[in-house]
Design an enzyme around this catalytic site. Structure first.
Site, PDB file in Angstrom:
ATOM      1  N   SER A  82       2.299  -2.226   4.342  1.00 43.63           N
ATOM      2  CA  SER A  82       2.458  -0.789   4.127  1.00 43.63           C
ATOM      3  C   SER A  82       3.808  -0.481   3.509  1.00 43.63           C
ATOM      4  O   SER A  82       4.782  -1.212   3.714  1.00 43.63           O
ATOM      5  CB  SER A  82       2.351  -0.037   5.457  1.00 43.63           C
ATOM      6  OG  SER A  82       3.537  -0.225   6.231  1.00 43.63           O
ATOM      7  N   ASP A  83       3.868   0.617   2.737  1.00 38.18           N
ATOM      8  CA  ASP A  83       5.174   1.176   2.457  1.00 38.18           C
ATOM      9  C   ASP A  83       5.762   1.600   3.796  1.00 38.18           C
ATOM     10  O   ASP A  83       5.034   1.822   4.773  1.00 38.18           O
ATOM     11  CB  ASP A  83       5.063   2.361   1.498  1.00 38.18           C
ATOM     12  CG  ASP A  83       6.334   2.587   0.695  1.00 38.18           C
ATOM     13  OD1 ASP A  83       7.404   2.132   1.139  1.00 38.18           O
ATOM     14  OD2 ASP A  83       6.269   3.230  -0.365  1.00 38.18           O
ATOM     15  N   TRP A  84       7.072   1.716   3.845  1.00 37.75           N
ATOM     16  CA  TRP A  84       7.739   1.916   5.129  1.00 37.75           C
ATOM     17  C   TRP A  84       7.339   3.273   5.745  1.00 37.75           C
ATOM     18  O   TRP A  84       7.489   4.315   5.125  1.00 37.75           O
ATOM     19  CB  TRP A  84       9.240   1.805   4.941  1.00 37.75           C
ATOM     20  CG  TRP A  84       9.778   0.427   5.219  1.00 37.75           C
ATOM     21  CD1 TRP A  84      10.852   0.129   6.003  1.00 37.75           C
ATOM     22  CD2 TRP A  84       9.288  -0.836   4.749  1.00 37.75           C
ATOM     23  NE1 TRP A  84      11.043  -1.239   6.046  1.00 37.75           N
ATOM     24  CE2 TRP A  84      10.101  -1.858   5.290  1.00 37.75           C
ATOM     25  CE3 TRP A  84       8.219  -1.215   3.939  1.00 37.75           C
ATOM     26  CZ2 TRP A  84       9.886  -3.216   5.041  1.00 37.75           C
ATOM     27  CZ3 TRP A  84       8.001  -2.561   3.683  1.00 37.75           C
ATOM     28  CH2 TRP A  84       8.827  -3.541   4.231  1.00 37.75           C
ATOM     29  N   ALA A 131       0.836  -1.189   0.000  1.00 34.03           N
ATOM     30  CA  ALA A 131       0.000   0.000   0.000  1.00 34.03           C
ATOM     31  C   ALA A 131       0.877   1.247   0.000  1.00 34.03           C
ATOM     32  O   ALA A 131       1.850   1.343   0.744  1.00 34.03           O
ATOM     33  CB  ALA A 131      -0.920   0.010   1.222  1.00 34.03           C
ATOM     34  N   ALA A 149       4.283   4.219   6.281  1.00 33.05           N
ATOM     35  CA  ALA A 149       3.069   4.769   5.685  1.00 33.05           C
ATOM     36  C   ALA A 149       1.848   4.626   6.580  1.00 33.05           C
ATOM     37  O   ALA A 149       0.900   5.402   6.465  1.00 33.05           O
ATOM     38  CB  ALA A 149       2.794   4.088   4.343  1.00 33.05           C
TER      39      ALA A 149
END
Length: 812
Positions: A229-231, A196, A233
């Site tokens: 999640s993207d880091w 995401a 996010a």
């Protein structure tokens, strides 16, 4: 039971043994790159790593080198999903070698604008081509028993304010363009993970977007994998779990874990949502072989055979080269270079010919064990007696770069009392410790890091040195302290703020070939509350500055004296990188002037463009040939030598339209206004937008690319569809009418009422005089248009013609 059923039985049994805290704990990273293990249920730690072009592993370190493939734009330029699958198989092999179970790749966002900072990391402006290459890549990685996270779901086409931007995308454009590659990959490759994005879409941040994650991704498409999640996010505990986010990375501090368990106990979150997410994490672990009793999705005996990484990297680089122009000189095309024609010598010109840029900046960066330059490769490949000269011509770097050639460096971490905590060798002057510190180093104990070693200059003169990062620096060269002070670089993007801006601190006059000691002492700030454990700084360097006019004059003289001039131009890390978008499409420095003046001196001037994304080529009609090599990976030098000398045909076709000028590009808005970036162009991006009335012609169209032979298109015939997903199947017969064997990329377009769109492609190979046939399926969804009032796909109401080359066929 089949393998899926067996895994589900084991997953359910394991889930039933977990309490709320354990289930919630599975949904947050235990550190920067891994999920926690639970030995009591036989669960191992799932390790993730960035991996679009190489598998970095848990640490950004040259101690364990990584194979570096060409950039995703180069892979897409091959128009070959099977080659993408082989690339994925190689990366799975690399992942297993490094103890990695899930790759944070591929990036399948679209080339909405040529100004997008990560343009090089995505495949194409076209959703069908992107989906096909991405499907091949995912199948290949998962063939090897390694998972993926297809990213960035969805709408992450620019870098400016990427953490906070709200991208407003119309329903039709969202469905037909931006969601389409993800849908193709989910349906065609069944990926085990999706990432995401940071951004919001239509007012809802993607880590909480239940309509797109739970409704579309899982509900409509049937995705059964993990959404990570993207880091950094994930922002809201209840919002994320309700929105369908399974894993919040990195850890150990995130919105999940203990915070999620507390939210359940407070009645803010239903416990079954936590159980559903934990089930998906356990399913991922089972698929990659980390859940005891569950069969891995791919048994070791069923993995593909070992791949020769260097050979495949070389093949992809050559196949991805796009020959944009190849003029006739002396009754023959300039390329390939025939040995008999170059006995007068080759003048190789440009910084990138000696020090190529092989990959883009940011999280995709890896450290290969070698990088092959064109200068070295041509020197090896040319027949004896062919003179090969080199001239710099123009330096594209407008800033100092991390210390590299001639430097032998280590990074040593020390505690406040001076104790050495640990060290590692550096391939350049750049320290990048994120989450995972080198062996023996505790982040909280680190007081200073010293980058130390020696520098042996290749040329004499006043060498420039500097610093990059945020903190306190002491820089010394040859016993002389050049700087002792603080550096702080504010930036809206945390990634860029962390790395900082290269800043020159002084010069030292050095003699060629004489080694001198160098050191950069760095004290990271202690009063900054970082969300992850990270230490980063750089010793940066530049060779003695020379008069720009003198450099160009040397190149012009070399070109005039040689039979053929080969000029390599390109971008730099400060032009194309994660963390920021581009301001223009200019080649940095005086490279355009260099090309123009060399071409005026030698009518047989070949230009190689070493960039991951389009750049303006104001001299394109004045040179004999233009070869686009993208970021060609570690074996790029060999691949370019193969192509230049005709051992391999440049097989690439443009995966994105190449504008003549930035002002001609249909989409140039990448900067949000009041936090909002409106995709006002709707479905009119890329070649779809270039078709609009009154639009200027691009420099080179989508799908363009020359080879070393010629093709005649002989027939285009309809056949029954092979499946319910296809509207039709089309057979295309082509003939090689040239004098060399070659490969042709056959492209099939549908002329809809709103413009021409790509609906299929395939490739054929043939010897001179031979004919070949390719059968291309036409997917219903590639033909259909999204109808917002009914939220359904609809086929065009009237027959639309298909075009392929100069041939036309009407579909019912």
């Amino acid at each position: 039971m089949d393998g899926d059923e067996e895994r589900e039985v084991v997953v359910e049994a394991a889930l039933g043994r977990l309490d709320l805290e354990q289930k919630a704990g599975l949904l947050s990273g235990q550190d920067m790159w891994s999920l926690p293990a639970l030995p009591a249920i036989g669960l191992g730690a799932v390790v993730m790593s960035d991996g679009p072009i190489g598998v970095r592993g848990r640490r950004w370190s040259a101690d364990d080198p990584s194979l570096a493939l060409p950039s995703p734009t180069a892979l897409a330029a091959t128009w070959d999903p099977q080659l993408a699958r082989r690339a994925g198989q190689l990366l799975a092999q690399e992942a297993r070698r490094k103890g990695v179970h899930v790759l944070l790749a591929p990036t399948v966002n679209l080339h909405r604008s040529p100004l997008g900072g990560r343009h090089f990391e995505a495949y194409s402006e076209d959703p069908l081509l992107t989906g096909a290459i991405g499907t091949g890549y995912v199948r290949g990685v998962q063939d090897g028993g390694v998972g993926v996270t297809v990213k960035h779901f969805v709408g992450n086409e620019a870098e400016t304010d990427r953490f906070t931007v709200d991208n407003r995308i119309g329903e039709r454009a969202l469905r037909e363009l931006y969601l389409a590659p993800f849908e193709a990959i989910v349906r065609g490759a069944r990926p085990w993970g999706v990432m995401a994005a940071y951004n919001a879409v239509n007012g809802v941040t993607m880590t909480e977007h239940t309509e797109l994650v739970n409704g579309v991704l899982r509900g409509e498409w049937g995705f059964d994998g993990v959404v990570v999640s993207d880091w950094l996010a994930a922002r809201s505990t209840a919002g994320a779990i309700r929105g369908g986010l399974d894993v919040a990375m990195p850890g150990p501090h995130s919105v999940y874990g203990a915070a999620l368990a507390a939210a359940v106990r407070a009645g803010e979150v239903p416990e079954d949502l936590v159980a559903d997410a934990a089930r998906r994490v356990l399913r991922l672990a089972a698929r990659v072989g980390l859940l005891a009793g569950a069969p891995a999705a791919v048994a070791p005996a069923d993995r593909p055979a070992q791949v020769d990484g260097r050979a495949l990297a070389r093949e992809i680089a050559a196949r991805g080269c796009v020959l944009l122009r190849n003029a006739v000189r002396e009754d023959a095309p300039v390329l390939p270079l025939e040995p008999a024609a170059v006995r007068g010598g080759i003048a190789l010109i440009g910084a990138a010919a000696r020090e190529p840029r092989i990959l883009g900046g940011g999280s995709a960066q890896v450290f290969p064990d070698r990088v092959v330059s064109l200068l070295d490769a041509l020197g090896e490949a040319l027949p004896a007696g062919v003179p090969l000269g080199y001239a710099l011509g123009a330096d594209p770097s407008e800033e100092l770069a991390p210390a590299a050639g001639g430097f032998t460096l280590r990074a040593v971490a020390r505690a406040a009392d001076g104790r050495e905590l640990g060290s590692e060798a550096l391939p350049s002057g750049q320290v990048q410790w994120f989450g995972e510190m080198p062996d023996g180093i505790d982040h909280d104990e680190v007081h200073t890091v010293e980058v130390c070693g020696t520098f042996t200059p290749a040329v004499g003169g006043a060498h420039r040195f500097g610093t990059r990062g945020t903190g306190a620096f002491t820089l010394a060269v040859a016993g002389e302290v050049l700087y002792d002070g603080l550096q702080f670089d504010p930036h809206s993007d945390p990634f860029e703020a962390f790395f900082g801006t290269p800043t020159e601190r002084g010069t030292v006059r050095l003699a060629a070939g004489v080694p001198v000691p160098v050191s950069l002492r760095f004290a990271p700030p202690k009063d900054v509350d970082l969300p992850i454990q990270a230490i980063g700084c750089s010793l940066v360097h530049g060779e003695p500055e020379r008069d720009g006019e003198e450099l160009i004059a040397e190149a012009v003289a070399a070109a005039r004296a040689a039979h053929t001039a080969v000029v390599v131009v390109g971008t730099t890390e400060r032009v194309e990188s994660e963390g920021f978008d581009r301001a223009d499409l200019h080649l940095p420095g005086r490279q355009d002037e260099l090309v123009a003046r060399v071409a005026a001196a030698n009518p047989r001037t070949v230009v190689i463009v070493n960039s991951g994304a389009p750049v303006e080529l104001p001299w394109r009609e004045d040179v004999a040939a233009i070869l686009l090599c993208w970021f060609p990976g570690q074996e790029g030098g060999h691949a370019l030598a193969d192509v230049l000398l005709g051992d391999v045909e440049p097989g690439g076709r443009l995966p994105t339209t190449w504008p003549a000028l930035l002002s001609d590009a249909p989409v140039t808005e990448v900067t949000p206004r009041d936090g909002v970036l409106a995709y006002e162009e709707g479905v009119r991006i890329g070649y779809r937008a270039w078709q609009r009335a009154g639009a200027p012609a691009p420099a080179y169209a989508f799908g363009h690319g020359l080879g070393y032979t010629s093709w005649a298109y002989e027939s285009l015939t309809a056949r029954p569809a092979d499946s319910a997903e296809e509207l039709a199947s089309v057979a295309v017969r082509v003939r090689n009418v040239g004098r060399r064997a070659g490969r042709e990329v056959v492209q099939l377009y549908l002329d809809r009422a709103d413009g021409r769109v790509l609906v299929g492609f395939g490739s054929v190979s043939a010897a001179p005089g031979e004919a070949a046939e390719v059968v291309i399926g036409v997917p219903r969804q590639a033909v259909a248009m999204w109808h917002p009032p009914t939220s359904t796909w609809r086929l065009p109401p009237t027959p639309a013609p298909l075009t392929c080359g100069q041939l036309t066929l009407s579909l019912p």
